[in-house]
Design a protein around this motif. Structure first.
Motif, PDB file in Angstrom:
ATOM      1  N   MET A  66       4.549   0.786  10.974  1.00 41.24           N
ATOM      2  CA  MET A  66       4.558  -0.595  11.450  1.00 41.24           C
ATOM      3  C   MET A  66       5.969  -1.080  11.785  1.00 41.24           C
ATOM      4  O   MET A  66       6.165  -1.822  12.751  1.00 41.24           O
ATOM      5  N   ILE A  67       6.973  -0.657  11.027  1.00 41.33           N
ATOM      6  CA  ILE A  67       8.335  -1.143  11.250  1.00 41.33           C
ATOM      7  C   ILE A  67       9.066  -0.290  12.278  1.00 41.33           C
ATOM      8  O   ILE A  67       9.518  -0.780  13.319  1.00 41.33           O
ATOM      9  N   PHE A  68       9.201   1.009  11.989  1.00 40.30           N
ATOM     10  CA  PHE A  68      10.077   1.857  12.797  1.00 40.30           C
ATOM     11  C   PHE A  68       9.401   2.417  14.045  1.00 40.30           C
ATOM     12  O   PHE A  68      10.080   2.798  14.995  1.00 40.30           O
ATOM     13  N   LEU A  69       8.071   2.515  14.043  1.00 40.81           N
ATOM     14  CA  LEU A  69       7.364   3.029  15.209  1.00 40.81           C
ATOM     15  C   LEU A  69       6.624   1.939  15.976  1.00 40.81           C
ATOM     16  O   LEU A  69       6.155   2.199  17.094  1.00 40.81           O
ATOM     17  N   GLY A  70       6.506   0.756  15.394  1.00 40.31           N
ATOM     18  CA  GLY A  70       5.739  -0.301  16.032  1.00 40.31           C
ATOM     19  C   GLY A  70       6.561  -1.494  16.463  1.00 40.31           C
ATOM     20  O   GLY A  70       6.852  -1.679  17.649  1.00 40.31           O
ATOM     21  N   ILE A  71       6.975  -2.302  15.499  1.00 43.81           N
ATOM     22  CA  ILE A  71       7.559  -3.595  15.846  1.00 43.81           C
ATOM     23  C   ILE A  71       8.931  -3.459  16.506  1.00 43.81           C
ATOM     24  O   ILE A  71       9.208  -4.102  17.525  1.00 43.81           O
ATOM     25  N   VAL A  72       9.817  -2.616  15.955  1.00 45.77           N
ATOM     26  CA  VAL A  72      11.156  -2.484  16.544  1.00 45.77           C
ATOM     27  C   VAL A  72      11.088  -1.941  17.971  1.00 45.77           C
ATOM     28  O   VAL A  72      11.702  -2.507  18.885  1.00 45.77           O
ATOM     29  N   PRO A  73      10.366  -0.844  18.234  1.00 39.71           N
ATOM     30  CA  PRO A  73      10.273  -0.390  19.629  1.00 39.71           C
ATOM     31  C   PRO A  73       9.623  -1.415  20.557  1.00 39.71           C
ATOM     32  O   PRO A  73       9.981  -1.505  21.733  1.00 39.71           O
ATOM     33  N   LEU A  74       8.673  -2.185  20.040  1.00 38.97           N
ATOM     34  CA  LEU A  74       8.018  -3.188  20.878  1.00 38.97           C
ATOM     35  C   LEU A  74       8.961  -4.349  21.178  1.00 38.97           C
ATOM     36  O   LEU A  74       9.090  -4.789  22.333  1.00 38.97           O
ATOM     37  N   ALA A  75       9.658  -4.850  20.141  1.00 36.84           N
ATOM     38  CA  ALA A  75      10.504  -6.024  20.306  1.00 36.84           C
ATOM     39  C   ALA A  75      11.773  -5.726  21.096  1.00 36.84           C
ATOM     40  O   ALA A  75      12.197  -6.522  21.935  1.00 36.84           O
ATOM     41  N   PHE A 115       0.152   1.714  20.445  1.00 36.34           N
ATOM     42  CA  PHE A 115      -0.660   2.793  19.887  1.00 36.34           C
ATOM     43  C   PHE A 115      -0.307   3.024  18.421  1.00 36.34           C
ATOM     44  O   PHE A 115      -1.196   3.141  17.562  1.00 36.34           O
ATOM     45  N   PHE A 116       0.998   3.074  18.113  1.00 35.12           N
ATOM     46  CA  PHE A 116       1.393   3.301  16.727  1.00 35.12           C
ATOM     47  C   PHE A 116       1.010   2.113  15.843  1.00 35.12           C
ATOM     48  O   PHE A 116       0.670   2.300  14.662  1.00 35.12           O
ATOM     49  N   LEU A 117       1.059   0.903  16.374  1.00 30.05           N
ATOM     50  CA  LEU A 117       0.605  -0.249  15.600  1.00 30.05           C
ATOM     51  C   LEU A 117      -0.880  -0.123  15.275  1.00 30.05           C
ATOM     52  O   LEU A 117      -1.316  -0.495  14.176  1.00 30.05           O
ATOM     53  N   LEU A 118      -1.660   0.393  16.217  1.00 25.22           N
ATOM     54  CA  LEU A 118      -3.085   0.613  15.955  1.00 25.22           C
ATOM     55  C   LEU A 118      -3.269   1.657  14.858  1.00 25.22           C
ATOM     56  O   LEU A 118      -4.127   1.496  13.970  1.00 25.22           O
ATOM     57  N   VAL A 119      -2.457   2.709  14.886  1.00 25.68           N
ATOM     58  CA  VAL A 119      -2.530   3.730  13.839  1.00 25.68           C
ATOM     59  C   VAL A 119      -2.176   3.117  12.482  1.00 25.68           C
ATOM     60  O   VAL A 119      -2.873   3.337  11.479  1.00 25.68           O
ATOM     61  N   GLY A 120      -1.090   2.345  12.432  1.00 27.41           N
ATOM     62  CA  GLY A 120      -0.701   1.707  11.174  1.00 27.41           C
ATOM     63  C   GLY A 120      -1.769   0.755  10.666  1.00 27.41           C
ATOM     64  O   GLY A 120      -2.031   0.691   9.459  1.00 27.41           O
ATOM     65  N   PHE A 121      -2.397   0.021  11.578  1.00 28.61           N
ATOM     66  CA  PHE A 121      -3.487  -0.882  11.192  1.00 28.61           C
ATOM     67  C   PHE A 121      -4.661  -0.097  10.607  1.00 28.61           C
ATOM     68  O   PHE A 121      -5.273  -0.500   9.615  1.00 28.61           O
ATOM     69  N   THR A 122      -4.963   1.055  11.214  1.00 33.60           N
ATOM     70  CA  THR A 122      -6.064   1.887  10.720  1.00 33.60           C
ATOM     71  C   THR A 122      -5.788   2.384   9.307  1.00 33.60           C
ATOM     72  O   THR A 122      -6.671   2.368   8.438  1.00 33.60           O
ATOM     73  N   LEU A 123      -4.552   2.808   9.053  1.00 35.88           N
ATOM     74  CA  LEU A 123      -4.189   3.256   7.704  1.00 35.88           C
ATOM     75  C   LEU A 123      -4.353   2.125   6.696  1.00 35.88           C
ATOM     76  O   LEU A 123      -4.836   2.337   5.580  1.00 35.88           O
TER      77      LEU A 123
END
Length: 378
Positions: free
Chosen positions: A86-95, A34-42
């Motif tokens: 993208m970094i702290f709310l998206g990729i790190v929590p996902l990976a 969800f946060f990656l989608l938000v970052g993509f939208t920004l």
């Protein structure tokens, strides 16, 4: 009634307040997506501004004013929040949070994570940090607009950074709790006979990644607290003397060092590069081994390389700071370590390519992505 009667858990107990590592992994995964989608939208909004300057942004333009045109200060906010999300709310929590929580116990034969309640606390700390950071868009000051690096003195005197800092403290706490849990699980809960050199390479990648988080995040958390004190309580950890803002001297005690923040930030942010890539390498290794239908080539070389890569990531951070006036000796040192750190990366890439030789390759969709990753990383 028998004492062995099964008791069905409620929906909230099973899927919301769960302590099961698989459910928490899914919670991390869906929230991070969800946060990656938000970052993509920004990012798309910023792209629209670059493509059609002075034109109203479609669909969401009403959020930026009556005319729907993206103002410079809002553009800066979108840039800062895009990088952070993208970094702290998206990729790190996902990976780490999603893949690590879900797969590590399964791959080492553990019944669950070592500390299930700590695992749940890690996710909810991440969730609260994300909500705090996103709520900054709806405050009078607006979201952070000093870049995802939050460099002082701009980040101290500019509006919108306070909630960013509070959110970062929660996110860092989440990563510390989760990484301690993963390390303890791998060390203590391996199945009988699961020696260190029998661990799947994905588990090694999560193990090294967790050590990077445990060792590199505390300096940034301390720096975030110091910068928050500079903003809220008038301290001067990162504010030098003699600052002039808007033509008037800034009334602070001064004596702080903006470069101190850069050192503390990049001491985390360069290991963070490997926090982002090492779990991905672990996934690529598992996909290649599965779809070539043979063990990964050079397993021990891979393990030693990923451990050395983790160690070297702590002695290259200042290559982000060559323009800050470091002495020639320090610049040469960090230039040398930057070249050395490429060696284990080449070894890992070579092992992946040699694993293809002689394999009965199945060109499944995951395998096609893995094969596309190899030249991209190279």
């Amino acid at each position: 009634m028998s004492s062995n009667t099964h008791h069905d858990e409620s929906f909230y107990r099973k899927y919301i307040w769960s302590t099961d590592h698989k459910i928490i992994g899914l919670q991390y995964g869906f929230t991070a997506l969800f946060f990656l989608l938000v970052g993509f939208t920004l990012m798309m909004i910023m792209r629209w501004q670059l493509a059609y300057p002075e034109s109203p942004v479609p669909l969401v333009g009403s959020f930026f004013g009556e005319d729907g045109i993206l103002l410079p200060e809002i553009y800066n906010s979108l840039g800062a929040m895009h990088g952070t999300i993208m970094i702290f709310l998206g990729i790190v929590p996902l990976a780490v949070g999603a893949f690590g929580n879900y797969l590590v116990p399964l791959q080492i034969g553990a019944p669950d994570m070592a500390f299930p309640k700590l695992n749940a606390a890690s996710y909810w700390s991440y969730f609260v940090g994300g909500i705090i950071m996103m709520s900054s868009f709806f405050t009078a000051e607006g979201a952070a607009r000093s870049g995802w690096t939050s460099y002082p003195p701009l980040s101290v005197i500019e509006v919108g950074q306070t909630l960013w800092l509070i959110g970062m403290i929660f996110l860092i706490t989440s990563s510390l709790l989760g990484s301690i849990n993963i390390i303890t699980t791998i060390v203590q809960l391996r199945a009988p006979g699961m020696s260190w050199m029998r661990l799947p390479f994905f588990v090694w990648s999560q193990f090294v990644t967790s050590f990077l988080l445990v060792l590199a995040f505390p300096p940034l958390e301390a720096a975030g607290i110091f910068q928050l004190m500079d903003r809220v309580f008038g301290t001067s950890f990162f504010l030098p003397s003699g600052l002039v803002v808007g033509g008037a001297p800034l009334e602070v005690s001064g004596g702080g060092s903006p470069l101190l923040w850069q050192h503390l930030f990049w001491f985390l942010a360069h290991p963070e590069v490997y926090v982002l890539i090492l779990p991905g390498m672990g996934v690529i290794a598992e996909v290649i081994a599965n779809n070539t239908r043979k063990p990964i080539w050079g397993y021990k070389s891979l393990v030693y390389s990923v451990v050395f890569l983790g160690f070297m990531s702590f002695v290259v951070w200042a290559h982000h700071m060559f323009l800050t006036g470091m002495g020639q000796g320090m610049s040469i040192f960090f230039q040398t370590t930057t070249m050395i750190i490429s060696v284990p990366s080449v070894i890992i890439l070579s092992c992946f390519m040699l694993s293809l030789w002689g394999g009965s390759i199945r060109f499944t969709t995951p395998m096609l992505f893995a094969l596309g990753w190899i030249p991209m990383f190279g």
